[in-house]
Design an enzyme around this catalytic site. Structure first.
Site, PDB file in Angstrom:
ATOM      1  N   GLY A 248     154.467 -23.127 175.522  1.00  0.00           N
ATOM      2  CA  GLY A 248     155.650 -23.169 174.664  1.00  0.00           C
ATOM      3  C   GLY A 248     155.802 -24.424 173.835  1.00  0.00           C
ATOM      4  N   GLU A 290     149.957 -23.906 180.136  1.00  0.00           N
ATOM      5  CA  GLU A 290     149.381 -22.782 179.401  1.00  0.00           C
ATOM      6  C   GLU A 290     149.695 -22.842 177.907  1.00  0.00           C
ATOM      7  OE1 GLU A 290     149.944 -19.441 182.846  1.00  0.00           O
ATOM      8  OE2 GLU A 290     151.667 -19.802 181.538  1.00  0.00           O
ATOM      9  N   GLY A 292     149.434 -22.104 174.096  1.00  0.00           N
ATOM     10  CA  GLY A 292     148.854 -21.096 173.209  1.00  0.00           C
ATOM     11  C   GLY A 292     148.951 -21.601 171.786  1.00  0.00           C
ATOM     12  N   ARG A 330     154.812 -12.546 161.319  1.00  0.00           N
ATOM     13  CA  ARG A 330     155.867 -13.436 161.811  1.00  0.00           C
ATOM     14  C   ARG A 330     157.049 -13.619 160.855  1.00  0.00           C
ATOM     15  NH1 ARG A 330     155.128 -18.211 162.865  1.00  0.00           N
ATOM     16  NH2 ARG A 330     156.495 -18.333 164.673  1.00  0.00           N
ATOM     17  N   CYS A 361     153.919  -1.829 151.820  1.00  0.00           N
ATOM     18  CA  CYS A 361     155.031  -1.074 151.258  1.00  0.00           C
ATOM     19  C   CYS A 361     156.295  -1.235 152.103  1.00  0.00           C
ATOM     20  CB  CYS A 361     154.647   0.378 151.113  1.00  0.00           C
ATOM     21  SG  CYS A 361     153.424   0.570 149.837  1.00  0.00           S
TER      22      CYS A 361
HETATM   23  C1  LIG Z   1     153.101 -16.687 175.560  1.00  0.00           C
HETATM   24  C2  LIG Z   1     152.871 -17.409 176.813  1.00  0.00           C
HETATM   25  C3  LIG Z   1     152.301 -18.674 176.791  1.00  0.00           C
HETATM   26  C4  LIG Z   1     151.943 -19.397 175.522  1.00  0.00           C
HETATM   27  O1  LIG Z   1     153.061 -19.680 174.760  1.00  0.00           O
HETATM   28  P1  LIG Z   1     152.922 -20.621 173.453  1.00  0.00           P
HETATM   29  O2  LIG Z   1     154.298 -20.676 172.932  1.00  0.00           O
HETATM   30  O3  LIG Z   1     151.995 -19.922 172.528  1.00  0.00           O
HETATM   31  O4  LIG Z   1     152.397 -21.926 173.922  1.00  0.00           O
HETATM   32  C5  LIG Z   1     152.056 -19.289 178.004  1.00  0.00           C
HETATM   33  N1  LIG Z   1     152.363 -18.693 179.174  1.00  0.00           N
HETATM   34  C6  LIG Z   1     152.920 -17.472 179.231  1.00  0.00           C
HETATM   35  C7  LIG Z   1     153.215 -16.866 180.542  1.00  0.00           C
HETATM   36  C8  LIG Z   1     153.204 -16.793 178.051  1.00  0.00           C
HETATM   37  O5  LIG Z   1     153.758 -15.586 178.118  1.00  0.00           O
END
Ligand SMILES: *Cc1c(COP(=O)(O)O)cnc(C)c1O
Length: 440
Positions: A248, A290, A292, A330, A361
């Site tokens: 996150g 984690e 992303g 997005r 469209c």
């Molecule tokens: C989506 C998600 C992430 C990654 O979130 P980011 O905002 O992209 O860093 C990590 N852990 C879990 C469980 C998620 O669902």
């Protein structure tokens, strides 16, 4: 103009990424084209890892591959020594195809199917992040596929929800994910998993939100988790080996966004865990995170060719490009904002204010509203920044547009890592309808 990673303007006034001229990339690979700055991904990965090393804390940094999953991306993640999160059989399959070490794969999701769980157990992956009671029962049903005890984390909802600039705490979190920490579900889940010797309960997990710029939410989540850990230690003799705090971490899409360095999130998380561990005198758990978006988001740029232009007198100038919500949902989905430049005229002064329209469209298919740009003509090249996360991953075939190609650039070298789809790809799974009932 804010340039991310290795992006710069070269002598010809063109945007260059990873030492490669984007005008050349567009010529060679066509548009729309996703371009990933590999050096920037590596830099972020190292910042996360090195911060844990600096504190001498055992850790796993797992890339949340839902942000952008492909064989090459997974291989890059492995090259940087990270772990990997998957949330579906398809993401798991991609990871296996890429040769990713199975023991470093973690499986997430609130409705994993029996087939997906079987696959995960057969492949003997690192752990299953169990989301709910139904999943505990499903895992028991498929447990004969496991090579040994099934390693699990329990996903908990700590009642902290972090948003971009604020956070809310709720006594009873209303979320589709995880076992409630406050309402007794977490205690019950721990009990059920521990009383069945087919499981090895590694620890606990929580994920409090996305695109977070504050560290307060993480600190609050850690405090709530450790208040519970204290209870578990005293009452049921359970101390987690692993505490996973999710992802996150926010990135800068536009000047409205004010992220902190990734190392700072990690520093704050480690310091708070240290504090809590010292208070209750327990062995230091492994800390897993984690990321992303923060690993790949600002490393991705989408190149589009400019086409039609429409002027609505006294109101707005619409500039259309050869992609849109089919390659970046997005803006339409949650009003996400982006910055862009004319990649072939990057040194020219901004004389225009235009709104960038996708070609789908839908009136809502607008990528950017009212952005200053140099005077744009058909065939100019528009580069939209920070499209590396949840871009290709959320791409669709809406209007039967083919999915764009993806290239990785690094040190002057460009490599195609996902081919552009063809029309043939679009109809690959289509079958003719054979009329069986004759009309009267
Ligand atoms: C989506 C998600 C992430 C990654 O979130 P980011 O905002 O992209 O860093 C990590 N852990 C879990 C469980 C998620 O669902």
């Amino acid at each position: 103009m804010f340039l991310h990673g290795t992006s710069r303007i070269n002598n010809e006034g063109h945007l260059e990424i990873g030492g490669v001229d984007t005008v050349h990339l567009a010529k060679q690979f066509g548009t729309p084209l996703y371009v990933y700055d590999v050096a920037l991904i590596r830099q972020k990965a190292r910042q996360f890892k090195e911060t844990f090393e600096k504190h001498h804390v055992k850790a796993q940094v797992a890339y949340a591959s839902k942000a952008f999953s492909s064989v090459a991306m997974v291989q890059l993640v492995h090259d940087e020594g990270l772990s990997l999160d998957v949330v579906s059989g398809g993401e798991l399959y991609t990871a296996l195809k890429a040769g990713f070490p199975k023991e470093k794969i973690h499986f997430h999701g609130n409705n994993k199917s029996k087939a997906e769980l079987e696959m995960a157990l057969q492949e003997n992956i690192g752990c299953i992040v169990v989301d709910n009671f139904y999943e505990i029962e499903l895992l028991k049903e498929v447990s004969s596929h496991a090579k040994g005890k099934i390693p699990v984390l329990l996903r908990l909802t700590p009642g902290v929800e972090a948003h971009t600039h604020d956070y809310i705490t709720t006594g009873q979190e209303d979320s589709k994910f995880g076992f409630g920490l406050q309402n007794g579900q977490a205690d019950e889940a721990i009990k059920r998993v521990r009383e069945d010797d087919r499981f090895h309960l590694l620890g606990i997990h929580c994920h409090i939100g996305s695109q977070i710029f504050e560290t307060t939410g993480f600190v609050m989540a850690i405090q709530k988790l450790f208040t519970k850990i204290k209870e578990w230690k005293e009452n049921i003799d359970f101390i987690p080996e692993v505490v996973n705090l999710g992802g996150g971490f926010g990135i800068r899409y536009t000047e409205e966004d004010t992220p902190i360095p990734v190392s700072q999130y990690v520093d704050v998380i480690i310091n708070e865990v240290k504090k809590q561990v010292a208070l209750m005198d327990i062995p230091f758990p492994e800390i897993w995170i984690e990321p992303g978006r923060s690993l790949v988001g600002d490393a991705g740029t989408t190149l589009y060719e400019v086409g039609a232009r429409k002027s609505v007198p006294d109101i707005r100038e619409y500039l259309s490009i050869d992609g849109g919500m089919s390659d970046n949902i997005r803006p339409a989905l949650y009003q996400a904002k982006y910055e862009a430049v004319l990649a072939n005229k990057a040194n020219e002064p901004n004389k225009d204010v235009v709104s960038i329209a996708g070609k789908c469209c839908e009136s809502g298919d607008m990528l950017i509203w009212d952005i200053p740009l140099p005077a744009a003509k058909p065939h100019d090249l528009l580069a939209v920044f920070c499209t590396g996360a949840y871009g290709y991953a959320m791409a669709s075939h809406y209007n039967r547009l083919t999915k764009p190609a993806v290239v990785f650039v690094e040190d002057g070298d460009a490599q195609l890592v996902i081919k552009r789809e063809t029309y043939e790809d679009l109809v690959r799974n289509d079958l003719s309808y054979k009329v069986k009932v004759k009309k009267p």
